[in-house]
Design an enzyme around this catalytic site. Structure first.
Site, short mmCIF file in Angstrom:
data_model
loop_
_atom_site.label_atom_id
_atom_site.label_comp_id
_atom_site.label_asym_id
_atom_site.label_seq_id
_atom_site.Cartn_x
_atom_site.Cartn_y
_atom_site.Cartn_z
N ASP A 209 -3.58 -4.61 3.80
CA ASP A 209 -4.31 -3.60 4.57
C ASP A 209 -5.75 -3.99 4.80
O ASP A 209 -6.35 -3.59 5.81
CB ASP A 209 -4.19 -2.24 3.86
N LYS A 220 -0.31 -1.98 -0.58
CA LYS A 220 0.35 -0.82 -1.18
C LYS A 220 0.32 -0.84 -2.71
O LYS A 220 0.51 -1.91 -3.31
CB LYS A 220 1.80 -0.75 -0.69
C1 LIG Z 1 2.21 -5.13 7.66
S1 LIG Z 1 1.04 -4.52 6.60
C2 LIG Z 1 1.73 -2.98 6.17
C3 LIG Z 1 1.05 -2.44 4.96
O1 LIG Z 1 0.71 -1.08 5.18
C4 LIG Z 1 1.40 -0.31 4.22
O2 LIG Z 1 0.70 0.84 3.84
P1 LIG Z 1 1.12 2.25 4.52
O3 LIG Z 1 2.62 2.32 4.52
O4 LIG Z 1 0.44 3.27 3.63
O5 LIG Z 1 0.52 2.20 5.92
C5 LIG Z 1 1.54 -1.25 3.05
O6 LIG Z 1 0.34 -1.41 2.36
C6 LIG Z 1 1.96 -2.49 3.77
O7 LIG Z 1 1.82 -3.67 3.06
#
Ligand SMILES: CSC[C@H]1O[C@H](OP(=O)(O)O)[C@H](O)[C@@H]1O
Length: 306
Positions: A209, A220
């Site tokens: 992220d 995450k």
């Molecule tokens: C392709 S990077 C996606 C990344 O975003 C997710 O977080 P969220 O589901 O809270 O938007 C997670 O950290 C993933 O690795």
């Protein structure tokens, strides 16, 4: 884009695949905040397209840019489109569509580069959360490498962490892996380090992220535990993310803002309470893996060894 942004409502997967038709910034901010649209690259594209919906309104653009704090891609995507505001709506739209198209190309390039980096013909891959096309536009980042490995006949299986509390792994990654025909098994988050210690994994692949200037990576919650387990097991721990996720203005992981999403996501699962009424909870949505636990960062342009 006929005046609307269309996207899959990821909160309804895997049970229903429903397209949302977003026509206002307020609707898009809501979709971002409730993770109907989620994943760093997808947030960048949504943010860029949202600037077109904002029609130059600086307050709406600011609200869109701040809808979620951790993924740098959201602010980056908004900024890419907003930079063209002085040149008219068509210029803003063209910039937003370029963010989208560049992401498609970047994910394909990351898939190739990541698959080339990994050694071995029958690879067992572990991953957390969801980093497939749902988190981008097509193919995705870490799961894009998995898809390329599968297409090349080099994938034995994927061990996907369910990814509490919102279950992106259980709901989304399994859905994407099933659609691509990739062998996989779902595991509890806490089983990840144990299976690494048992020698069940050849590489850990995760998305990101925000990557700080020194390589510390926010991803995450649960990623850091996998990095510790991978380090002890001698298994490569590889971050796959576009260049737009690297934030040179953030020196280290200590300066990355970690989104806390409140108690409800912890004390309930899909609306069913699992803890006594009133139980307090702590819900950091991300953690930071120090660069020294990361074997490599794969982008569409390069492989970085932090
Ligand atoms: C392709 S990077 C996606 C990344 O975003 C997710 O977080 P969220 O589901 O809270 O938007 C997670 O950290 C993933 O690795």
């Amino acid at each position: 884009m006929d005046g609307a942004v269309e996207l899959v409502d990821q909160t309804l997967l895997p049970d229903k695949c429903v397209m949302l038709r977003i026509q206002t910034v307020a609707e898009l901010v809501d979709a971002i905040r409730r993770l109907a649209v989620r994943g760093a690259p997808a947030l960048g594209v949504a943010g860029a397209l949202g600037v077109v919906l904002a029609d130059g309104d600086p307050g709406q653009i600011a609200e869109l840019r701040a809808a979620r704090p951790t993924a740098v891609n959201l602010a980056w995507g908004v900024d890419q489109a907003a930079a063209r505001l002085g040149h008219g709506r068509e210029a803003v739209l063209a910039a937003a569509l370029r963010v989208r198209d560049d992401d498609i190309a970047a994910c394909r390039a990351m898939g190739e580069r990541g698959a080339d980096l990994l050694e071995g013909d029958r690879l067992r891959i572990m991953t957390v959360c969801n980093s497939g096309g749902l988190a981008a536009v097509e193919r995705g980042t870490a799961l894009g490498v998995v898809q390329t490995l599968h297409e090349r006949g080099r994938l034995t299986e994927v061990l996907a962490l369910e990814t509490r509390p919102l279950l992106q792994g259980a709901r989304l990654t399994t859905w994407e892996l099933a659609r691509m025909g990739a062998p996989h098994r779902l595991i509890a988050d806490s089983a990840g380090p144990y299976l690494l210690a048992k020698g069940e994994v050849d590489a850990v692949l995760i998305g990101a992220d925000r990557i700080a200037a020194n390589g510390d990576t926010a991803n995450k919650i649960g990623s850091y535990a996998l990095a510790l387990g991978a380090e002890r097991a001698g298994v490569p721990f590889i971050v796959v993310a576009p260049e737009s996720t690297i934030d040179q203005s953030t020196p280290t992981g200590d300066q990355i803002e970690i989104e806390d999403r409140g108690a409800d996501e912890i004390v309930t699962i899909r609306g069913v309470r699992v803890a006594p009424e009133g139980t307090p909870a702590l819900n950091p949505a991300f953690d930071v893996t120090p660069h020294d636990l990361i074997s490599a960062i794969v982008t569409e342009q390069r492989v970085i060894r932090p």
